[in-house]
Design a protein around this motif. Structure first.
Motif, PDB file in Angstrom:
ATOM      1  N   CYS A  90      22.137  11.422  36.341  1.00 43.45           N
ATOM      2  CA  CYS A  90      21.640  11.515  34.968  1.00 43.45           C
ATOM      3  C   CYS A  90      20.882  10.250  34.577  1.00 43.45           C
ATOM      4  CB  CYS A  90      22.809  11.756  34.018  1.00 43.45           C
ATOM      5  SG  CYS A  90      22.347  11.850  32.272  1.00 43.45           S
ATOM      6  N   GLN A  91      21.467   9.114  34.887  1.00 50.33           N
ATOM      7  CA  GLN A  91      20.832   7.855  34.505  1.00 50.33           C
ATOM      8  C   GLN A  91      19.568   7.602  35.321  1.00 50.33           C
ATOM      9  OE1 GLN A  91      23.530   4.552  34.605  1.00 50.33           O
ATOM     10  NE2 GLN A  91      22.365   3.418  33.081  1.00 50.33           N
ATOM     11  N   ALA A  92      19.619   7.935  36.622  1.00 54.34           N
ATOM     12  CA  ALA A  92      18.456   7.703  37.483  1.00 54.34           C
ATOM     13  C   ALA A  92      17.270   8.578  37.087  1.00 54.34           C
ATOM     14  CB  ALA A  92      18.831   7.962  38.937  1.00 54.34           C
ATOM     15  N   SER A  93      17.555   9.763  36.540  1.00 57.95           N
ATOM     16  CA  SER A  93      16.481  10.682  36.147  1.00 57.95           C
ATOM     17  C   SER A  93      16.030  10.465  34.711  1.00 57.95           C
ATOM     18  CB  SER A  93      16.950  12.127  36.318  1.00 57.95           C
ATOM     19  OG  SER A  93      18.006  12.419  35.409  1.00 57.95           O
ATOM     20  N   ASN A  94      16.497   9.373  34.113  1.00 59.23           N
ATOM     21  CA  ASN A  94      16.167   9.086  32.711  1.00 59.23           C
ATOM     22  C   ASN A  94      16.598  10.243  31.807  1.00 59.23           C
ATOM     23  OD1 ASN A  94      15.240   7.466  30.632  1.00 59.23           O
ATOM     24  ND2 ASN A  94      13.143   8.281  30.739  1.00 59.23           N
ATOM     25  N   TYR A  95      17.797  10.767  32.100  1.00 56.28           N
ATOM     26  CA  TYR A  95      18.461  11.815  31.318  1.00 56.28           C
ATOM     27  C   TYR A  95      17.778  13.177  31.414  1.00 56.28           C
ATOM     28  CZ  TYR A  95      20.454   7.553  29.418  1.00 56.28           C
ATOM     29  OH  TYR A  95      21.050   6.330  29.299  1.00 56.28           O
ATOM     30  N   GLU A  96      16.973  13.371  32.467  1.00 52.81           N
ATOM     31  CA  GLU A  96      16.344  14.676  32.658  1.00 52.81           C
ATOM     32  C   GLU A  96      17.289  15.655  33.352  1.00 52.81           C
ATOM     33  OE1 GLU A  96      13.436  15.872  31.664  1.00 52.81           O
ATOM     34  OE2 GLU A  96      12.991  14.021  30.582  1.00 52.81           O
TER      35      GLU A  96
ATOM     36  N   ALA B 242      20.456  12.627  20.860  1.00 49.29           N
ATOM     37  CA  ALA B 242      20.590  11.167  20.765  1.00 49.29           C
ATOM     38  C   ALA B 242      20.997  10.572  22.110  1.00 49.29           C
ATOM     39  CB  ALA B 242      21.618  10.809  19.695  1.00 49.29           C
ATOM     40  N   ALA B 243      21.917  11.255  22.803  1.00 48.33           N
ATOM     41  CA  ALA B 243      22.399  10.752  24.095  1.00 48.33           C
ATOM     42  C   ALA B 243      21.269  10.689  25.113  1.00 48.33           C
ATOM     43  CB  ALA B 243      23.523  11.648  24.609  1.00 48.33           C
ATOM     44  N   LYS B 244      20.395  11.688  25.109  1.00 49.41           N
ATOM     45  CA  LYS B 244      19.304  11.718  26.084  1.00 49.41           C
ATOM     46  C   LYS B 244      18.182  10.751  25.735  1.00 49.41           C
ATOM     47  CE  LYS B 244      20.011  16.230  28.160  1.00 49.41           C
ATOM     48  NZ  LYS B 244      19.376  17.479  28.622  1.00 49.41           N
ATOM     49  N   GLN B 245      18.274  10.145  24.571  1.00 44.56           N
ATOM     50  CA  GLN B 245      17.345   9.072  24.225  1.00 44.56           C
ATOM     51  C   GLN B 245      17.966   7.698  24.477  1.00 44.56           C
ATOM     52  OE1 GLN B 245      15.075   9.622  20.471  1.00 44.56           O
ATOM     53  NE2 GLN B 245      15.940  11.695  20.422  1.00 44.56           N
ATOM     54  N   GLY B 246      19.123   7.703  25.155  1.00 46.30           N
ATOM     55  CA  GLY B 246      19.754   6.448  25.545  1.00 46.30           C
ATOM     56  C   GLY B 246      20.702   5.864  24.530  1.00 46.30           C
ATOM     57  N   SER B 247      21.081   6.637  23.508  1.00 47.18           N
ATOM     58  CA  SER B 247      21.998   6.127  22.488  1.00 47.18           C
ATOM     59  C   SER B 247      23.429   6.121  23.025  1.00 47.18           C
ATOM     60  CB  SER B 247      21.924   6.997  21.227  1.00 47.18           C
ATOM     61  OG  SER B 247      23.000   6.712  20.352  1.00 47.18           O
ATOM     62  N   ALA B 248      24.017   4.943  23.119  1.00 45.90           N
ATOM     63  CA  ALA B 248      25.403   4.846  23.598  1.00 45.90           C
ATOM     64  C   ALA B 248      26.355   5.565  22.649  1.00 45.90           C
ATOM     65  CB  ALA B 248      25.803   3.378  23.737  1.00 45.90           C
TER      66      ALA B 248
ATOM     67  N   LEU C 208      30.955   9.751  28.637  1.00 42.58           N
ATOM     68  CA  LEU C 208      31.732   8.594  28.177  1.00 42.58           C
ATOM     69  C   LEU C 208      31.521   7.389  29.087  1.00 42.58           C
ATOM     70  CD1 LEU C 208      35.034  10.379  27.114  1.00 42.58           C
ATOM     71  CD2 LEU C 208      33.498   9.121  25.605  1.00 42.58           C
ATOM     72  N   SER C 209      31.375   7.632  30.389  1.00 41.94           N
ATOM     73  CA  SER C 209      31.117   6.513  31.301  1.00 41.94           C
ATOM     74  C   SER C 209      29.724   5.936  31.072  1.00 41.94           C
ATOM     75  CB  SER C 209      31.278   6.965  32.757  1.00 41.94           C
ATOM     76  OG  SER C 209      30.323   7.957  33.093  1.00 41.94           O
ATOM     77  N   LEU C 210      28.752   6.804  30.760  1.00 41.97           N
ATOM     78  CA  LEU C 210      27.415   6.304  30.421  1.00 41.97           C
ATOM     79  C   LEU C 210      27.458   5.483  29.132  1.00 41.97           C
ATOM     80  CD1 LEU C 210      25.213   9.434  31.241  1.00 41.97           C
ATOM     81  CD2 LEU C 210      25.118   7.209  32.387  1.00 41.97           C
TER      82      LEU C 210
END
Length: 380
Positions: A371-377, A301-307, A334-336
């Motif tokens: 992490c954010q720049a790589s779209n969670y890759e 879920a986190a890698k699909q952008g779920s806060a 947690l910061s993401l």
């Protein structure tokens, strides 16, 4: 007198356990129950030898009162019953035996119950401190207001109204009883002047309090009291959140009692459903208890952008549940979550910042950006 407190279950009564005590071997007690006509045997899941078994049994019953089915039978898992017994015993166990129950899960539930009780104690203390500080601040504000109003809108002293009342009474005596001597009239006027004097005092004091200037002071006082209360409430909320993060306990809203029923085509493409499934795994709610599976769900879920998924994954890293504890990755996720608008994550980030070294914080923040720049890759 020493004796055993035990947990007994029967395959014919799914979801029910018996919590009782006995002065003899619990297996013998289970054997006695087998003569009551049940199609399946009664088995002992757990027993513990203690000094005062009846008192501990009664305390355990009170802890489990919300799950009571009938007398000594409770609708809960054996592990939940064991956690209640251990809480009731308070560390006085002489020897214990896990026979069919899961020791790890039972001890985990017991530790969670202890953490909950400690959190409730801290919350009670915090509320008391909040009320005391609020009362102190309010008293200080009211005192400052009274001093200010005394300077700006000073009330007249009562003796002025008393003299005025005395003059009024003196003239009334002269009109009503003209033959009264001056001395007697003066004495009567001084004595009875209290009544008209008090009436005049109340009249003009009410007028003073109804004046625009006085009302401005009152409004300013009430505004300051409300501001003080709101500031203290914010501080109390932050302290409570930080305390929960520092003592490593799972937030109460994460724990679930009812399983999530997902009816969609594929849960792995639905972040919200993944979070709910992770909570079910973590709590053993409708699914086998598995922190590792919960981590997999939260990570997906986190890698699909779920806060929310990022928030829970950060917590799992913080607590080391289902995955090795890692404060750097905990802070990263947690910061993401904070960045994506999860309101519960910010206070826990602040708590972690107090525990981490500058180097760890720098690494965590760098990983968060990557992490954010790589779209969670590239998050691991």
């Amino acid at each position: 007198m020493k004796g055993w407190v035990y947990v007994i279950s029967n395959k014919a009564m799914q979801g029910l356990v018996k919590v009782g005590y006995s002065s003899k071997d619990p297996d013998l007690r289970a054997g006695e129950l087998n003569h009551t006509g049940s199609p399946h045997p009664y088995v002992v899941d757990y027993d513990v030898l203690v000094e005062d078994p009846r008192a501990i049994e009664q305390r355990a019953h009170r802890i489990l009162s919300s799950s009571r089915e009938n007398k000594e039978w409770f609708r809960c898992s054996p592990e939940e019953a064991i956690a209640a017994i251990k809480q009731a015993a308070g560390g006085t166990e002489i020897t214990e035996s896990y026979k069919r129950a899961e020791r790890v899960r039972a001890e985990g539930l017991h530790r969670q119950a202890l953490r909950d009780r400690e959190q409730e104690r801290k919350a009670t203390v915090a509320r008391q401190e909040f009320q005391a500080r609020l009362a102190k601040d309010e008293a200080a504000i009211r005192k400052a207001f009274d001093e200010s109003i005394e300077r700006q809108c000073p009330p007249r002293p009562f003796w002025q109204y008393w003299i005025t009342g005395g003059v009024i009474v003196f003239f009334l005596i002269g009109i009503v009883a003209p033959k009264t001597t001056d001395g007697a009239a003066i004495v009567s006027a001084v004595f009875w002047a209290v009544l008209p004097g008090w009436g005049l005092f109340e009249f003009f004091e009410n007028r003073r309090k109804m004046s625009a200037r006085y009302r401005e002071f009152e409004q300013e006082r009430d505004r300051k009291i409300a501001l003080s209360r709101s500031q203290l409430e914010v501080q109390a909320d932050r302290s409570t959140s930080a305390a929960g993060a520092l003592d490593g306990s799972m937030p109460r809203e994460i724990r679930r009692e009812q399983p999530f029923d997902y009816q969609g085509p594929s849960i792995w493409g639905n972040p919200s459903a993944l979070v709910q499934r992770g909570l079910d795994y973590m709590n053993g709610c409708g699914l086998p208890h598995s922190d590792a599976d919960a981590v997999d769900c939260f990570r997906a879920a986190a890698k699909q952008g779920s806060a929310e998924g990022q928030y829970y994954l950060g917590w799992m890293y913080k607590l080391g549940r289902g995955i090795p504890a890692d404060p750097i990755k905990a802070y990263m996720w947690l910061s993401l979550a904070t960045w994506h608008g999860e309101p519960r994550a910010s206070s826990f980030c602040r708590a972690l910042e107090e525990q981490m070294t500058p180097a760890q914080l720098s690494t965590a923040r760098s990983m968060s950006k990557t992490c954010q720049a790589s779209n969670y890759e590239h998050c691991d």
